[in-house]
Motif scaffolding. Structure first.
Motif: not given
Ligand code: SAM
Length: 231
Positions: A59-60, A123-125, A152-153
């Motif tokens: 994950q990023s 970034y994912d988070t 993103g998430e």
């Protein structure tokens, strides 16, 4: 105070007296009982974030206002690609120094001197721990809008809640010793922070109150509405 002044003062603080103070708090040397309580509370916050995120392999993650990397290092060690930024050059230099012994020959985390609103990319988070305490609500709103566009998430953040004990601590000057000691720690109402997050299109996925004797944080994890019921 103008937003520019706020940032300059915070940057100056974390490049000077604040750097030494927080380097001790985030280390393991002997500290006074108030600093010890802040250290313990902050460690619990980091542990909770790691628990909430679970498996972060590949994950990023952007650690915005990363300080010395208390969260960035364990995230990288668990396999996340971590971009860690801070407004304070001193903090980033010390984080890079620690990286040489903790994760030698690795450029993960990647530490850079940047203020929150200069962070680019997606970034994912995005995580922002114990930073918003330094800013009034109107600036918090702008900062969260910027970070929100980078995430993103999930967006994960802490803020200092309005509590009587915290207000007393602020007066004692434990957070900001010196001339500005009573003006530099901002407490926020949960309703205000959650309203901002809702306006930015997030759902609150998890909340936690992390309190020690002298550490008070509200930790929030958001998700995009479509995935909010799943985790
Ligand atoms: N997030 C880290 C942690 O939990 O270990 C550090 C928390 S420390 C109390 C606050 C950090 O936020 C400092 O390192 C400070 O330099 C950084 N900071 C404050 N304002 C910032 C801004 N506008 N942009 C980037 N970093 C900022």
């Amino acid at each position: 105070m103008s937003p520019m002044n706020d940032k300059l003062i915070v940057r100056d603080y974390f490049n000077n007296t604040g750097f030494e103070r927080w380097r001790r708090i985030y280390g393991d040397e002997a500290v006074n009982r108030i600093q010890h309580s802040i250290r313990v509370g902050h460690q619990r916050t980091c542990e909770r974030v790691l628990e909430w995120l679970g498996d972060v392999r590949d994950q990023s993650i952007c650690d915005a206002g990363c300080g010395l990397g208390s969260l960035s290092f364990p995230l990288a060690e668990r396999g996340a690609r971590v971009f860690a930024t801070d407004i304070s050059e001193k903090m980033i230099l010390e984080a890079r120094r620690r990286q040489k012994s903790r994760l030698p020959d690795s450029d993960n985390p990647r530490f850079e001197v940047l203020e929150l609103e200069q962070i680019d990319g997606r970034y994912d988070t995005v995580v922002c721990l114990d930073v918003l305490i330094h800013y009034p609500l109107d600036q918090v709103e702008k900062m969260l809008a910027h970070l929100s566009n980078r995430a993103g998430e999930h967006l994960i953040l802490t803020y200092a809640p309005k509590t009587l004990l915290f207000a007393a601590l602020k007066k004692v000057g434990e957070f900001f010793p010196g001339a500005n000691k009573t003006t530099r720690a901002y407490q926020h109402r949960s309703e205000d922070i959650e309203a901002i997050l809702t306006r930015l299109g997030w759902k609150i996925l998890r909340r936690a109150a992390i309190d020690d004797k002298f550490y008070f944080a509200r930790l929030v994890m958001t998700a995009r509405p479509a995935s909010a019921g799943v985790a």
